[in-house]
Design an enzyme around this catalytic site. Structure first.
Site, PDB file in Angstrom:
ATOM      1  N   ARG A 184       9.270  -5.989  15.701  1.00  0.00           N
ATOM      2  CA  ARG A 184       9.659  -4.617  15.321  1.00  0.00           C
ATOM      3  C   ARG A 184      10.908  -4.501  14.445  1.00  0.00           C
ATOM      4  NH1 ARG A 184       4.672  -3.094  16.240  1.00  0.00           N
ATOM      5  NH2 ARG A 184       4.160  -2.424  18.364  1.00  0.00           N
ATOM      6  N   ASP A 226      -1.817  -7.249   9.675  1.00  0.00           N
ATOM      7  CA  ASP A 226      -2.151  -6.839  11.041  1.00  0.00           C
ATOM      8  C   ASP A 226      -1.638  -5.454  11.375  1.00  0.00           C
ATOM      9  OD1 ASP A 226      -3.205  -7.451  13.758  1.00  0.00           O
ATOM     10  OD2 ASP A 226      -1.121  -7.063  14.263  1.00  0.00           O
ATOM     11  N   ASP A 241      -0.358 -10.831  20.859  1.00  0.00           N
ATOM     12  CA  ASP A 241      -0.320  -9.504  20.215  1.00  0.00           C
ATOM     13  C   ASP A 241       0.697  -8.612  20.937  1.00  0.00           C
ATOM     14  OD1 ASP A 241      -0.779  -7.431  18.460  1.00  0.00           O
ATOM     15  OD2 ASP A 241      -2.764  -6.916  19.236  1.00  0.00           O
TER      16      ASP A 241
END
Length: 430
Positions: free
Chosen positions: A62, A152, A305
């Site tokens: 992030r 992604d 993930d």
């Protein structure tokens, strides 16, 4: 975290033979029996399993841009707590990791954190918009040495762009990691399309939306002679396509997430947005097919993930909630539960699917190496007999969106070593 000498005494290496392992100067200096401590810090490891440090091909850290969800520091602390010594950081940051400058920033933040190696994943297209190729060559030639590229979070749905990307990365043995989701077939989708979605009246996400892209992309990879990697494969049909492509000798690899090995769309009946994820939780039949494919090697590896979200993005009505789950700190326990305790994999198989193969796919030197003298001391020690209830209040991750809260899972990481430095000791971050 200082360099020290450690003697791991009486561990079962890859779940097999019992041995002592000495760590000195960042490497495994000796493997044997009845080794003398010789001033080393002794780690008593009877009954515990020593594996190469885990490698995650699919982590969302992030940073930059969404530090309210996670930072490189908090994400790598979570990784170390979960037994990881290397993670691949996805490109859907703000700004997007589509230039040499951004991937180098993420790489340097990883080096400064010191908890695990961070290998940035570069975007395939500028801004993840699917319209023009990003600076693939510049990212590869940067200090970050990017080898894996992915949009992604979004699918590279334009076949011409996908072909060009595969052709471009072939020059330096790169790989395109595809988020397989045909966007036109998933508009407004909220969960797996099937019986449960029909009963709940939620927009369905059909398996064919994933499978059609995988089928196209394995054909493109074969045509170009390049490498394609399928992110978070989630359906029985996808397994069959990958199995077929591999039978042709094509350069196709695939990953599965821990949550797709355990959870099903039946959980969505609770309307708890913690179960909202992309791709969605599928059926029991899909879960069975995924486990079997991981066991037989059709699916190469487990990837988390890890998708952290702040409280307000998940604690809301289903339709407005963000998609994603945190996974770094629970992945090994879920794999022990779904694969080891079911007899589908032994611990050597876990080392293969969670360290050796992901390191090989990402071309990550120094990781996914044997537990033997002369190798880098990237290691994790696991207590397989441990049973505990997941409590996200104790997570190192900045976010708490775990689907396993309150669930009992087996196994615990007691020690993690990154090039001989302890990042986790006795279950606590150093």
């Amino acid at each position: 975290m200082t360099d020290s000498t450690y003697l791991i005494r009486g561990a079962r290496i890859l779940g097999g033979e019992t041995a002592d392992v000495r760590i000195a100067d960042g490497t495994i200096s000796e493997v044997g029996t009845s080794l003398a401590a010789g001033g080393a810090t002794v780690v008593e490891a009877a009954g515990r399993i020593l594996l190469p440090g885990l490698v995650d091909l699919h982590t969302h850290l992030r940073e930059p841009g969404r530090e309210d969800s996670e930072t490189v520091l908090t994400g790598t602390r979570a990784a170390a707590a979960g037994g990881y010594t290397a993670v691949h950081a996805m490109a859907n940051t703000f700004p997007v990791a589509d230039t040499a400058g951004v991937v180098e920033q993420v790489w340097r933040l990883g080096r400064e954190s010191g908890y695990c190696d961070v290998q940035p994943v570069g975007a395939v297209t500028v801004g993840l918009e699917g319209k023009q190729l990003a600076e693939l060559g510049a990212m590869h030639d940067s200090a970050a040495s990017v080898r894996v590229f992915s949009d992604d979070g979004k699918c590279v749905d334009d076949a011409v762009i996908m072909r060009r990307a595969l052709e471009y990365v072939k020059a330096f043995d790169g790989v395109i990691a595809q988020h397989a989701q045909e966007p036109r077939l998933t508009e407004g989708a909220q969960m797996n399309e099937g019986t449960v979605s029909a009963e709940l009246g939620l927009g369905g996400w059909p398996a064919v939306a994933e499978e059609s892209i995988i089928a196209r992309d394995v054909l493109l990879a074969a045509h170009v002679g390049s490498r394609v990697h399928i992110c978070h494969l989630s359906t029985a049909g996808s397994v069959e396509i990958v199995r077929w492509a591999k039978s042709k000798g094509w350069h196709v690899t695939a990953e599965v997430t821990p949550h797709h090995l355990l959870l099903t769309d039946e959980l969505v009946r609770s309307y708890d947005p913690v179960y909202k994820v992309n791709p969605p939780l599928r059926t029991e039949a899909d879960v069975t097919a995924l486990r079997e494919a991981l066991a037989d090697g059709t699916i190469d590896c487990v990837a988390t993930d890890h998708a952290p979200h702040p409280h307000e993005d998940k604690d809301c009505e289903w339709g407005a909630a963000a998609m994603g789950m945190v996974g770094l700190e629970t992945a090994l326990s879920v794999v022990q539960h779904t694969m080891v305790e079911t007899g589908l994999l032994d611990w050597a198989g876990v080392a293969d699917r969670m360290s050796f193969r992901p390191a090989a796919i990402g071309r990550l030197a120094g990781h996914g190496r044997p537990v033997s003298a002369g190798e880098p001391a990237n290691l994790v020690l696991v207590d397989p007999a441990y049973r505990g209830t997941v409590d996200s209040a104790h997570f190192a991750s900045r976010s708490r969106n775990t689907p396993y809260q309150g669930r009992e899972l087996p196994g615990r990481v007691t020690h993690t070593f990154l090039r001989g430095r302890a990042t986790v000791m006795d279950g606590e971050l150093v």
